[in-house]
Design an enzyme around this catalytic site. Structure first.
Site, PDB file in Angstrom:
ATOM      1  N   THR A 244      43.945   1.333  -3.590  1.00  0.00           N
ATOM      2  CA  THR A 244      42.867   0.341  -3.512  1.00  0.00           C
ATOM      3  C   THR A 244      42.453   0.021  -4.934  1.00  0.00           C
ATOM      4  OG1 THR A 244      42.115   1.079  -1.348  1.00  0.00           O
ATOM      5  CG2 THR A 244      40.515  -0.084  -2.724  1.00  0.00           C
TER       6      THR A 244
ATOM      7  N   LYS B   3      34.008   3.830  -6.392  1.00  0.00           N
ATOM      8  CA  LYS B   3      35.057   3.100  -7.121  1.00  0.00           C
ATOM      9  C   LYS B   3      35.370   1.776  -6.416  1.00  0.00           C
ATOM     10  CE  LYS B   3      39.300   3.174  -6.133  1.00  0.00           C
ATOM     11  NZ  LYS B   3      40.692   3.443  -5.739  1.00  0.00           N
TER      12      LYS B   3
ATOM     13  N   LYS C  63      41.171  -5.572   1.597  1.00  0.00           N
ATOM     14  CA  LYS C  63      40.596  -4.226   1.551  1.00  0.00           C
ATOM     15  C   LYS C  63      39.146  -4.278   1.062  1.00  0.00           C
ATOM     16  CE  LYS C  63      40.341   0.264   1.744  1.00  0.00           C
ATOM     17  NZ  LYS C  63      41.096   1.295   1.030  1.00  0.00           N
TER      18      LYS C  63
END
Lengths: 291, 291
Positions: B100, B243, B175
């Site tokens: 990701t 993150k 995502k």
């Protein structure tokens, strides 16, 4: 209580009450109705409900009074006002407020009822007008457990998931938990769709990837497709959601709980209301996020 | 590409990569692996993966290079650094970044790959370590459609829901949409449970009323019970979620999109991290809300 020995007085025949009264009638209950605008009651009168011109006329005929009105102020007026439910109900009457309203007010009603030899339950619902019509509501009940048990056949005529959540006010608190969850989630759904659009993605294709995983929710499955189709019709009205979130935020503050997600949601929905979207469905939040 | 004609180089064998490599091996692929800490690769080496001591040794042997590393900075190092993937891949190699990571970086990799006669896809996943182990990941793919079609058998070895979302970066953008939805929803779930607790309700009983209706979500069904049981183990780490939310927020800002729900979630999770909860599961947000 068998259906034959119960006379229900139903106050508030709006978009929700209409479906609920319909299901009570279908289940063989005698239902007396009053609502502020008689035109709204015409359909249930056609189905067999008995009309009364005032709460004062309706209440003395009923062994069970159900209220499904608008705001906590409406609930307060109906229960505590001049010529109101608590003044006129006969000894032993069961009072069931199914309005989404203040937990504190629910406790006040229960206490006042007890003093008068009445039984009060708070029993707000989720499931919307479709759940009301289909008799598939979730009914979240607070108050005396024996009174709850006596009302169960009536609840089962209107709902599918019936749960006693605790003492007076517990039904309203549960509904607030429900609305708090929905509030933050609606922000996430709208932001995710706006993000997908800005990124040049096809949001319907995005839903194929994300709707069945950790991002999945009722709102994503049911409301995101409406947003994608530009359908902002209610469903659940923005103005009612704002009302509910105000109750929840007040209630959280009374308990010393910080709810920044709920506070943000209320702020965004109030902005949305000033854009003229009070009568839209809650998914219209998308218009503010993508605006 | 048949399994026999493909040699996969897999970079990054952490908690996710381990399961994914296991499934590639089970499906008959030859898999070469490199990861910074060799100890983490020992299980897949035992399952038949072939170890290399550096990216520089691994890449030239592979017709497909899959990366599953930590941060966008790691991705940048692996693809653009000295002795890295883009320098060493042989003509026609397919590069699949499943980390990701940043959509912008995915576009940079794809462009650099094209110049060198390589094919790059961004293909982040959702489904967690369990999805990686069971081969049930959702894989969201961006990049050239023909390259995607050639990689499909490999994706099917690792995932269940495989969707091509568009050009380079579209997988990462999808995502991000996923994480944006999750972010706000986690706030709602935690606030609702904290509210229920303060109100003296039994949160498990509250879930009976609310989990299957409009408040329902994957998080409410899967993470709320863990919160109620005081189980804050990951699942999905707080530090990784932070993150991801940073990438999403940067990306939203680049596109001129305001995401107040995401911004609030990032702020709350950063507070949570300062409380020493970086290594907890995302459901640990409850500790901050109820604190």
């Amino acid at each position: 209580m068998g259906n034959q020995s119960v006379t229900i007085g139903f106050i508030g025949v709006g978009v929700m009450g209409r479906g609920m009264v319909g299901n009570l009638l279908k289940n063989g209950y005698e239902v007396h109705v009053y609502t502020r605008t008689k035109a709204k009651a015409e359909r249930v009168i056609g189905q067999g409900a008995i009309w009364h011109d005032s709460i004062a006329h309706l209440v003395p005929t009923a062994s069970v009074v159900i209220t499904m009105v608008g705001t906590p102020q409406d609930v307060e007026d109906v229960y505590f006002g001049e010529g109101s439910v608590l003044q006129l109900a006969t000894l032993g009457t069961h009072l069931v407020d199914m309005t989404t309203s203040s937990p504190t007010l629910a406790v006040r009603i229960a206490n006042a009822a007890q003093v008068r030899g009445l039984f009060a339950l708070d029993a707000p619902v989720s499931g919307g007008d479709i759940g009301a019509r289909d008799g598939t509501l979730s009914i979240m009940v607070g108050g005396d457990r024996d009174a709850y048990a006596r009302m169960l056949p009536i609840f089962h005529a209107m709902g599918k998931i019936i749960v006693h959540q605790g003492a007076a006010g517990a039904g309203q608190h549960t509904k607030m938990s429900n609305q708090i969850t929905v509030a933050a989630n609606m922000i996430g759904v709208c932001e995710a769709l706006a993000y997908a659009k800005r990124a040049g993605l096809d949001p319907t294709t995005v839903l194929q990837s994300v709707a069945s995983g950790a991002a999945g929710s009722w709102s994503l499955s049911h409301l995101a497709p409406r947003i994608i189709n530009g359908d902002f019709a209610p469903g659940f009205y923005v103005k009612h959601f704002i009302k509910d979130m105000k109750i929840a935020l007040d209630s959280a503050r009374e308990m010393g709980l910080k709810t920044p997600g709920l506070a943000l949601a209320l702020e965004l929905y109030e902005q949305l209301a000033t854009m003229g979207e009070e009568e839209s469905g809650t998914q219209a939040l998308y218009k503010l996020i993508d605006g």
